[in-house]
Write a protein that holds these residues in place. Structure first.
Motif, PDB file in Angstrom:
ATOM      1  N   GLY A  12       0.809  -1.220   0.000  1.00  0.00           N
ATOM      2  CA  GLY A  12       0.000   0.000   0.000  1.00  0.00           C
ATOM      3  C   GLY A  12       0.838   1.264   0.000  1.00  0.00           C
ATOM      4  O   GLY A  12       0.529   2.231  -0.703  1.00  0.00           O
ATOM      5  N   GLY A  13       1.927   1.273   0.769  1.00  0.00           N
ATOM      6  CA  GLY A  13       2.807   2.434   0.820  1.00  0.00           C
ATOM      7  C   GLY A  13       3.504   2.686  -0.510  1.00  0.00           C
ATOM      8  O   GLY A  13       3.596   3.828  -0.975  1.00  0.00           O
ATOM      9  N   THR A  14       3.966   1.617  -1.136  1.00  0.00           N
ATOM     10  CA  THR A  14       4.623   1.747  -2.441  1.00  0.00           C
ATOM     11  C   THR A  14       3.634   2.234  -3.498  1.00  0.00           C
ATOM     12  O   THR A  14       3.937   3.127  -4.291  1.00  0.00           O
ATOM     13  N   ALA A  20       0.961   9.058  -6.073  1.00  0.00           N
ATOM     14  CA  ALA A  20       1.155  10.477  -5.729  1.00  0.00           C
ATOM     15  C   ALA A  20       2.182  11.112  -6.660  1.00  0.00           C
ATOM     16  O   ALA A  20       2.012  12.255  -7.109  1.00  0.00           O
ATOM     17  N   LYS A  21       3.229  10.373  -6.973  1.00  0.00           N
ATOM     18  CA  LYS A  21       4.271  10.877  -7.874  1.00  0.00           C
ATOM     19  C   LYS A  21       3.709  11.147  -9.269  1.00  0.00           C
ATOM     20  O   LYS A  21       4.161  12.053  -9.966  1.00  0.00           O
ATOM     21  N   LEU A  22       2.694  10.370  -9.661  1.00  0.00           N
ATOM     22  CA  LEU A  22       2.058  10.560 -10.967  1.00  0.00           C
ATOM     23  C   LEU A  22       1.052  11.715 -10.952  1.00  0.00           C
ATOM     24  O   LEU A  22       0.456  12.025 -11.978  1.00  0.00           O
ATOM     25  N   GLY A  23       0.855  12.316  -9.776  1.00  0.00           N
ATOM     26  CA  GLY A  23      -0.026  13.478  -9.683  1.00  0.00           C
ATOM     27  C   GLY A  23      -1.433  13.208  -9.196  1.00  0.00           C
ATOM     28  O   GLY A  23      -2.279  14.101  -9.214  1.00  0.00           O
ATOM     29  N   HIS A  24      -1.713  11.999  -8.746  1.00  0.00           N
ATOM     30  CA  HIS A  24      -3.038  11.681  -8.230  1.00  0.00           C
ATOM     31  C   HIS A  24      -3.196  12.192  -6.806  1.00  0.00           C
ATOM     32  O   HIS A  24      -2.221  12.297  -6.058  1.00  0.00           O
ATOM     33  N   GLN A  25      -4.433  12.504  -6.422  1.00  0.00           N
ATOM     34  CA  GLN A  25      -4.745  12.915  -5.055  1.00  0.00           C
ATOM     35  C   GLN A  25      -4.993  11.636  -4.252  1.00  0.00           C
ATOM     36  O   GLN A  25      -5.997  10.965  -4.434  1.00  0.00           O
ATOM     37  N   VAL A  26      -4.069  11.306  -3.355  1.00  0.00           N
ATOM     38  CA  VAL A  26      -4.098  10.026  -2.653  1.00  0.00           C
ATOM     39  C   VAL A  26      -4.526  10.214  -1.197  1.00  0.00           C
ATOM     40  O   VAL A  26      -4.041  11.095  -0.504  1.00  0.00           O
ATOM     41  N   SER A  27      -5.443   9.355  -0.762  1.00  0.00           N
ATOM     42  CA  SER A  27      -5.832   9.261   0.643  1.00  0.00           C
ATOM     43  C   SER A  27      -5.444   7.865   1.108  1.00  0.00           C
ATOM     44  O   SER A  27      -5.651   6.887   0.387  1.00  0.00           O
ATOM     45  N   ILE A  28      -4.876   7.768   2.313  1.00  0.00           N
ATOM     46  CA  ILE A  28      -4.454   6.474   2.843  1.00  0.00           C
ATOM     47  C   ILE A  28      -5.119   6.220   4.192  1.00  0.00           C
ATOM     48  O   ILE A  28      -5.344   7.147   4.967  1.00  0.00           O
ATOM     49  N   ALA A  29      -5.430   4.964   4.441  1.00  0.00           N
ATOM     50  CA  ALA A  29      -6.067   4.568   5.697  1.00  0.00           C
ATOM     51  C   ALA A  29      -5.515   3.216   6.115  1.00  0.00           C
ATOM     52  O   ALA A  29      -5.037   2.444   5.288  1.00  0.00           O
ATOM     53  N   ASN A  30      -5.573   2.952   7.410  1.00  0.00           N
ATOM     54  CA  ASN A  30      -5.210   1.630   7.917  1.00  0.00           C
ATOM     55  C   ASN A  30      -5.970   1.369   9.203  1.00  0.00           C
ATOM     56  O   ASN A  30      -6.704   2.241   9.680  1.00  0.00           O
TER      57      ASN A  30
END
Length: 74
Positions: A12-14, A20-30
């Motif tokens: 998930g982290g990778t 994110a590097k490609l420019g997407h708006q990323v949200s992460i949860a665990n």
């Protein structure tokens, strides 16, 4: 594109880093909560979000919970 990732371990982290590097708006949860995601979120410019009964709450959309009166389609 807005993308939510559940889990911020190796995979998930990778994935979050690459998206994110490609420019997407990323949200992460665990399952441990947003406090455990602070470093990763700051590193990649992602948003750490919290879950409700095992389902991520990403903004106002909650496609997995029909009781909230929203569509189940993603």
């Amino acid at each position: 594109m807005r993308i939510g990732i559940i889990g911020a371990g190796q995979i998930g982290g990778t994935l979050a880093r690459h998206l994110a590097k490609l420019g997407h708006q990323v949200s992460i949860a665990n399952s441990r909560g947003p406090e455990s995601l602070t470093a990763l979120a700051a590193e990649i410019g992602a948003k750490a979000v919290f879950g409700e009964r095992g389902h991520p709450r990403c903004g106002s959309r909650h496609p997995l919970d029909p009781a909230k009166g929203r569509s189940q389609s993603a």
